[in-house]
Design a protein around this motif. Sequence first.
Motif, short mmCIF file in Angstrom:
data_model
loop_
_atom_site.label_atom_id
_atom_site.label_comp_id
_atom_site.label_asym_id
_atom_site.label_seq_id
_atom_site.Cartn_x
_atom_site.Cartn_y
_atom_site.Cartn_z
N ILE A 152 0.82 -1.19 -0.03
CA ILE A 152 -0.08 0.02 0.04
C ILE A 152 0.80 1.16 -0.03
N ASN A 153 2.00 1.35 0.81
CA ASN A 153 2.85 2.38 0.76
C ASN A 153 3.46 2.50 -0.60
N ASP A 154 3.83 1.56 -1.08
CA ASP A 154 4.45 1.65 -2.59
C ASP A 154 3.50 2.07 -3.49
N TYR A 155 2.28 1.66 -3.55
CA TYR A 155 1.25 2.10 -4.27
C TYR A 155 0.94 3.67 -3.93
N CYS A 156 0.86 4.04 -2.84
CA CYS A 156 0.65 5.43 -2.57
C CYS A 156 1.49 6.54 -3.01
N LYS A 157 2.86 5.96 -3.54
CA LYS A 157 3.77 6.85 -4.11
C LYS A 157 3.69 7.04 -5.82
N LYS A 158 2.74 6.37 -6.13
CA LYS A 158 2.41 6.31 -7.84
C LYS A 158 1.42 7.64 -8.10
N ASP A 159 1.52 7.89 -9.16
CA ASP A 159 0.90 8.86 -10.05
C ASP A 159 -0.50 8.56 -9.73
N TYR A 160 -0.86 7.37 -10.24
CA TYR A 160 -2.23 6.87 -10.54
C TYR A 160 -2.89 6.38 -9.02
N ALA A 161 -2.12 6.74 -7.71
CA ALA A 161 -2.86 6.04 -6.53
C ALA A 161 -3.76 7.30 -6.26
N VAL A 162 -5.26 6.49 -5.71
CA VAL A 162 -6.26 7.26 -5.38
C VAL A 162 -6.13 7.66 -3.82
N ILE A 163 -5.13 7.32 -3.19
CA ILE A 163 -5.01 7.72 -1.78
C ILE A 163 -3.44 8.06 -1.47
N LYS A 164 -3.34 8.65 -0.69
CA LYS A 164 -1.89 9.06 -0.19
C LYS A 164 -1.32 8.30 0.90
N SER A 165 -2.43 7.79 1.75
CA SER A 165 -1.83 6.79 2.98
C SER A 165 -2.87 5.80 3.15
N ALA A 166 -2.22 4.60 3.70
CA ALA A 166 -3.40 3.49 4.14
C ALA A 166 -4.40 3.98 5.04
N ASP A 167 -4.08 4.95 5.76
CA ASP A 167 -5.08 5.55 7.05
C ASP A 167 -6.31 5.97 6.04
N GLU A 168 -6.44 6.31 4.76
CA GLU A 168 -7.47 6.70 4.30
C GLU A 168 -8.59 5.65 3.85
N ILE A 169 -8.10 4.25 4.06
CA ILE A 169 -8.89 3.33 3.77
C ILE A 169 -9.84 3.13 5.01
N ASN A 170 -10.87 3.61 5.22
CA ASN A 170 -11.38 3.45 6.37
C ASN A 170 -13.12 3.46 6.24
N TYR A 172 -15.83 1.48 2.63
CA TYR A 172 -15.94 0.61 1.61
C TYR A 172 -15.59 1.24 0.23
N ASP A 173 -16.11 2.62 0.06
CA ASP A 173 -15.71 3.13 -1.02
C ASP A 173 -14.42 3.48 -1.49
N THR A 174 -13.56 3.52 -0.42
CA THR A 174 -12.14 3.89 -0.90
C THR A 174 -11.59 2.51 -1.09
N LEU A 175 -11.94 1.58 -0.11
CA LEU A 175 -11.44 0.22 -0.28
C LEU A 175 -11.65 -0.34 -1.70
N LYS A 176 -12.58 -0.10 -2.38
CA LYS A 176 -13.06 -0.35 -3.61
C LYS A 176 -12.30 0.17 -4.53
N LYS A 177 -12.33 1.73 -4.42
CA LYS A 177 -11.42 2.44 -5.60
C LYS A 177 -9.99 2.02 -5.35
N VAL A 178 -9.44 1.62 -4.34
CA VAL A 178 -8.16 1.26 -4.31
C VAL A 178 -7.69 0.09 -4.62
N ALA A 179 -8.59 -0.87 -4.60
CA ALA A 179 -8.53 -2.37 -4.88
C ALA A 179 -8.57 -2.42 -6.56
N GLU A 180 -9.26 -1.68 -7.11
CA GLU A 180 -9.47 -1.59 -8.51
C GLU A 180 -8.36 -0.77 -9.07
N SER A 181 -8.00 0.10 -8.52
CA SER A 181 -6.91 0.81 -9.10
C SER A 181 -5.57 -0.09 -9.04
N ILE A 182 -5.22 -0.63 -7.91
CA ILE A 182 -4.10 -1.69 -7.81
C ILE A 182 -4.45 -2.88 -8.85
#
Length: 453
Positions: A152-170, A172-182
């Motif tokens: 998740i930390n490596d993902y957050c450094k990417k230009d296409y990341a939809v979050i800046k920190s794992a703390d934002e996955i709090n 379902y909507d955010t979990l879904k966006k992160v999972a689909e982006s990954i």
Amino acid sequence: MNRNITKIIAVATATVLTASLAACGGNSSDSENGHVYFMNNKPEVVDQYKQLAEMYTKKTGVKVDVQTSASGSYDTTMKSELAKSNAPTMFNISGFDQFAKYENYVEPLQDTEVFKLLNDNGKAYSYTIDGKSYTLPYAAEWYGIIYNKKIINDYCKKDYAVIKSADEINNYDTLKKVAESIQAHKSDLGLDGAFTTAGLDASDTYRFTAHMSRIPLYYEYKDMNTTFSKTIKGTYLDQYKDLFDLELKNSPTEPTMVSSKTYDDVTSEFSLGKVAFYPNGVWAYSQIKNNKVADDDLGMLPYYMGIKGEEASGPAGVYDASWAVNKNASEKDKKATLDFIKWMVTDDSAKKILAKDMGFSVPFTTFTKDYQPENPLTTAAQAYTKAGKTEVRSFTIPDQQWQDDLSSALLAYAQGTGDWGQVKDAFVNGWATEWANNEESLGSVPQAQKFNA
């Protein structure tokens, strides 16, 4: 047996293991002080129970006998032993079906010193009838969505990341966006998928039928203000479907092939650092450790699936393993047994064996931070409670038949040979059918209480 209660550990014997433990160091057991006879159903910790018994006998002179049934033979052994004049004075109970079988043997414990040492969750999980509590939960475990912090930390450094920190996955909507982006960028991230495969091999279905199913049940019971009902509506099954679909579509395996993936296959996907998310419980740590994922990189999210108010909750807790005291034992043997249990949860050396050697998170107030299992997933799950989140309670589900029928419906849905209506039918109508069957065969069902009782 489901992995949410007992880890899958090879047991080298198929016979009953017995440890008859007299006083050590030249002391002799004093029958006037009573006798403890414990029937244990966990072969993987028999050596630790033997050690505890020896320590207590040496300290007090009270004889402690421990008999451990071979895997799969507990009920048969119990039936034989309870019929004897020198029957067990204490025994294990795992699940409502066992409680129902031995209901006529259990001593009410709510007024004992040791029951009062249980924490609030421990007391809530004690089997209770008409205000009387009959069991002492001794092992707490948690389940949620395990995640790899490094990924998740490596993902957050990417230009296409939809979050800046794992703390934002709090939620379902955010979990879904992160999972689909990954999933969309898995090649760039060096991954096989966002989620582990939704394995529907028989070894892995419990994650969906015995665990994930309890999340919508918890919120439906909350709406009903009850802790048990023989009928349910499946109010939050659409949200369950959303999370199941998210896992199906964002994993290394095509949905049509999920039945080919075993528990070990799925665990390997996460353990080797090939996926970010793994819905499972703290017991999975024994298979995850010493692979590609460092202990410091293990985190846990609640089962977010889009139910209103779920953001205020943490991972789900399960406290299925309990001690019970035989009400038919003599008064001096019952006292000796309760004293032994109290010693196990108050003596520092005994607490260390339960927490560190057996690996139990013991739900007694005496188990402070120095007496917790060395499991980073347990630490991650407990952090939610410390942060003020509500622990999702694992209410009793009917039986293995209900789980099997739900699993079959989920597999048909995943493979495209069935629709979601079949899943709902197995969940809702199967619930009513199996509780009716259980009531007829066991003679009782869990007693309903107010949800917050």
